[in-house]
Scaffold this motif. Structure first.
Motif, short mmCIF file in Angstrom:
data_model
loop_
_atom_site.label_atom_id
_atom_site.label_comp_id
_atom_site.label_asym_id
_atom_site.label_seq_id
_atom_site.Cartn_x
_atom_site.Cartn_y
_atom_site.Cartn_z
N ASN A 106 0.80 -1.21 0.00
CA ASN A 106 0.00 0.00 0.00
C ASN A 106 0.85 1.28 0.00
N LEU A 107 1.84 1.28 0.87
CA LEU A 107 2.68 2.48 1.02
C LEU A 107 3.49 2.77 -0.24
N ILE A 108 4.08 1.74 -0.83
CA ILE A 108 4.90 1.99 -2.03
C ILE A 108 4.03 2.28 -3.25
N ARG A 109 2.80 1.77 -3.24
CA ARG A 109 1.90 2.06 -4.37
C ARG A 109 1.54 3.54 -4.43
N HIS A 110 1.46 4.17 -3.25
CA HIS A 110 1.19 5.61 -3.19
C HIS A 110 2.27 6.41 -3.90
N THR A 111 3.47 5.86 -3.92
CA THR A 111 4.60 6.61 -4.46
C THR A 111 4.98 6.12 -5.86
N LYS A 112 4.10 5.33 -6.46
CA LYS A 112 4.29 4.85 -7.84
C LYS A 112 5.58 4.05 -8.00
N ILE A 113 5.91 3.27 -6.98
CA ILE A 113 7.09 2.41 -7.08
C ILE A 113 6.64 1.06 -7.65
N GLU A 114 7.34 0.61 -8.68
CA GLU A 114 7.03 -0.70 -9.28
C GLU A 114 8.02 -1.73 -8.75
N ARG A 115 7.54 -2.96 -8.60
CA ARG A 115 8.42 -4.01 -8.06
C ARG A 115 9.59 -4.33 -9.00
N GLY A 116 9.42 -4.07 -10.29
CA GLY A 116 10.47 -4.39 -11.25
C GLY A 116 11.53 -3.30 -11.37
N LYS A 120 18.13 1.70 -7.32
CA LYS A 120 18.93 2.90 -7.62
C LYS A 120 18.17 3.89 -8.50
N SER A 121 17.09 3.44 -9.16
CA SER A 121 16.33 4.35 -10.01
C SER A 121 15.28 5.13 -9.21
N LEU A 122 15.12 4.80 -7.93
CA LEU A 122 14.11 5.49 -7.12
C LEU A 122 14.64 6.86 -6.69
N SER A 123 13.74 7.82 -6.55
CA SER A 123 14.14 9.13 -6.04
C SER A 123 14.40 9.00 -4.54
N ALA A 124 15.00 10.03 -3.95
CA ALA A 124 15.31 9.97 -2.51
C ALA A 124 14.03 9.76 -1.71
N GLY A 125 12.97 10.44 -2.12
CA GLY A 125 11.69 10.31 -1.42
C GLY A 125 11.12 8.91 -1.54
N GLN A 126 11.16 8.38 -2.75
CA GLN A 126 10.64 7.01 -2.98
C GLN A 126 11.45 6.00 -2.18
N ARG A 127 12.78 6.22 -2.18
CA ARG A 127 13.63 5.28 -1.45
C ARG A 127 13.34 5.32 0.05
N THR A 128 13.06 6.53 0.57
CA THR A 128 12.74 6.67 1.99
C THR A 128 11.45 5.90 2.31
N ILE A 129 10.44 6.10 1.46
CA ILE A 129 9.16 5.42 1.68
C ILE A 129 9.34 3.90 1.54
N PHE A 130 10.14 3.49 0.56
CA PHE A 130 10.38 2.06 0.35
C PHE A 130 11.10 1.46 1.56
N HIS A 131 12.09 2.20 2.06
CA HIS A 131 12.83 1.73 3.23
C HIS A 131 11.89 1.59 4.44
N LEU A 132 11.02 2.58 4.59
CA LEU A 132 10.06 2.52 5.70
C LEU A 132 9.14 1.30 5.54
N SER A 133 8.70 1.03 4.31
CA SER A 133 7.83 -0.14 4.08
C SER A 133 8.53 -1.43 4.45
N LEU A 134 9.82 -1.52 4.04
CA LEU A 134 10.59 -2.72 4.36
C LEU A 134 10.65 -2.92 5.87
N ILE A 135 10.94 -1.83 6.55
CA ILE A 135 11.12 -1.91 8.01
C ILE A 135 9.81 -2.23 8.71
N LEU A 136 8.74 -1.61 8.26
CA LEU A 136 7.45 -1.86 8.91
C LEU A 136 6.99 -3.30 8.71
N SER A 137 7.46 -3.94 7.63
CA SER A 137 7.04 -5.33 7.37
C SER A 137 7.56 -6.29 8.43
#
Lengths: 279, 243
Positions: A106-116, A120-137
């Motif tokens: 849910n969280l990464i979908r908000h930021t238009k992050i694709e699993r594929g 390294k192609s993620l922006s700093a903001g996307q990477r922060t949100i992705f990192h948070l998602s990983l940690i919350l899991s």
């Protein structure tokens, strides 16, 4: 609960901490701040187990018998991840290490992050949100967040903080964050710790800190109060005082102004710089 | 974790063996232009054998490459896994790959020469891995491995000589494989000990701040080994001259 006892740490010859002590009770949201190079990020890395202290210990009394890192979620200021992996591979890697199978997209979908996508192609903001998602899991009991909130846009920042608030309201998570943008986190912080040269300069609950730090707008320096820093304007000056006591301020001519967290920290940091001869 | 390392291993293998594509191209070039009558399979086997050695060094030297390139040491060390498990998950796929390559090479060569190749491959792999903590440059890394590999060729005859002098073996040529194995171990020990000393305490500080222990352990031990080899290898040569 987290106990830092007599911690000493140095980078080569540069001493960062010497006999440093800190207790953080379970469920507290702690803001650590201070001027650049004071050891804020280093302290988080030491707690996260990413750096090893040369002396002293960091104990987690509630996590006896298990690797404390299993219950810690750490987002470093460098947003350290395997950047050459795709998002999907990074999720699987993280899940494998923790032995979990859940991941909320849910969280990464908000930021238009694709699993594929490559990390390294993620922006700093996307990477922060992705990192948070990983940690919350992995459902951490202790969250360590290093200066990442300021680097993301207003929408992602709100998303990030909303998830933190939801987490805090759901269970007793201890959060220690290092931040230079206080406005966004003021409403979730319980305690403020200001570091100075590897030691604690101020350690107060946010409510008490707000009642103890005031700005006095006056023509003369308030001699009965300790002034942290001051700014001169034409015809008047602003004095940041700590600790402010109404009894001592009785005879002062001028306006006493309540401060928000940003102004309070600015007052302290202004004092630090003034002591170093930088104004 | 093992999955990621297995993928990394295959990537490094692909990078290294991409050179093999040049063999059919070279063969075609010879057939069409040069017409020198190249033996395709002989060249293929020669290049393959050389690449297996290069891969052994490459696999060892790039064991922490992903972490260095991605600046992922902070992330890796924040994971609830022991240093031993991290290292094991890195070594296993790479060693497995070397075993498969060695088996393939032995089958292709049908030569008794390849009986000791396995030992050399493991020696090169471990040496490259032990050196990878302190050496970032590919060129310097390969030079260091070449130097130490050269030293190995002085060490094992010296070992045989000392063992023969101590009446442990009936002649210098006896138990050559054991002597080679012991020599490899002796040469690897200073670097292995230094590697483990640093690696087991490794954290996210800059690497150069953590390498003091590496030099303190490896350099004096290596100096002792080299001094002993020089003394005994000289005596060994004297004896060989006297017949």
């Amino acid at each position: 609960m987290l106990q830092v006892k007599d911690l000493s740490f140095r980078y080569g010859r540069h001493r960062v901490f010497q006999d440093f002590r800190l207790d953080v009770p379970e469920g507290q949201v702690c803001l650590i701040t201070g001027i650049n190079g004071v050891g804020k990020s280093t302290l988080l890395k030491l707690i996260a187990g990413v750096l090893r202290p040369q002396a002293g210990s960091i104990n987690f009394p509630g996590l006896k018998g298990q690797d404390p890192r299993r219950k810690i979620g750490f987002i470093s200021d460098s947003l350290s991840l395997y950047r050459s992996l795709t998002v999907g591979q990074a999720i699987r890697f993280h899940q494998d290490v923790w032995g979990v199978r859940t991941f909320d997209d849910n969280l990464i979908r908000h930021t238009k992050i694709e699993r594929g996508q490559k990390v390294k192609s993620l922006s700093a903001g996307q990477r922060t949100i992705f990192h948070l998602s990983l940690i919350l899991s992995t459902e951490p009991d202790i969250l360590l967040i290093d200066e990442v909130i300021h680097s993301i846009d207003a929408y992602l920042r709100k998303l990030f903080l909303d998830h933190l608030i939801a987490l805090i309201s759901r269970r007793a998570v201890t959060i220690i964050m290092v931040n230079l943008n206080f406005y966004d986190v003021e409403h979730i912080v319980d305690r403020v710790i200001l570091l100075r040269s590897g030691s604690v300069l101020v350690d107060e609950p946010i409510g008490e800190l707000k009642s103890k730090v005031k700005k006095i707008v006056a023509t003369h320096r308030p001699e009965s109060l300790a002034v942290l820093s001051s700014t001169e304007f034409s015809g008047y000056s602003e004095f940041y005082v700590y600790p402010y006591e109404p009894g001592l301020a009785a005879g002062i001519e001028g306006n006493v102004v309540d401060l928000n967290l940003t102004e309070i920290i600015s007052g302290f940091i202004g004092g630090e710089y003034a002591e170093q001869g930088i104004s | 974790m093992l999955n990621k390392e297995f993928r990394d291993t295959l990537k490094r293998l692909g990078e290294c063996f991409f050179i093999l594509v040049g063999v059919p191209l070279g063969y075609l070039w010879d057939q069409v232009i040069v017409k020198a009558g190249w033996d395709f399979w002989a060249i293929f086997k020669g290049v393959l054998a050389a690449l297996v050695f290069v891969y052994a060094a490459y696999a060892g030297a790039t064991i922490f490459w992903a972490e260095k390139r991605d600046q992922a040491f902070e992330y890796l060390f924040s994971l609830p896994v022991s240093r031993t498990r991290i290292l094991a998950s890195k070594i296993l796929p790479r060693l497995g790959c070397l075993v498969v390559l060695y088996a393939g090479l032995t089958v292709l060569s049908k030569s008794p020469f390849f009986s000791s190749v396995g030992l050399m491959l493991v020696f090169i792999f471990l040496l490259a891995m032990f050196l990878s903590l302190v050496i970032d440059s590919v060129v310097i890394g390969f030079l260091a491995i070449l130097l130490l590999f050269g030293l190995y060729y002085f060490t094992w005859p010296t070992f045989s000589f000392v063992a023969w002098k101590l009446h442990l073996i009936p002649s210098i040529s006896h138990y050559a494989t054991i002597m080679k194995f012991l020599s490899a171990v002796i040469l690897l020990l200073p670097f292995g000990a230094a590697f483990w000393k640093v690696y087991s305490r490794l954290d996210a500080r800059p690497m150069n701040l953590q390498m003091r222990a590496y030099y303190l352990v490896s350099l004096p031990s290596l100096l002792v080994v080299i001094s002993l080899i020089m003394v005994f290898f000289g005596r060994y040569l004297d004896m060989m001259k006297k017949g």
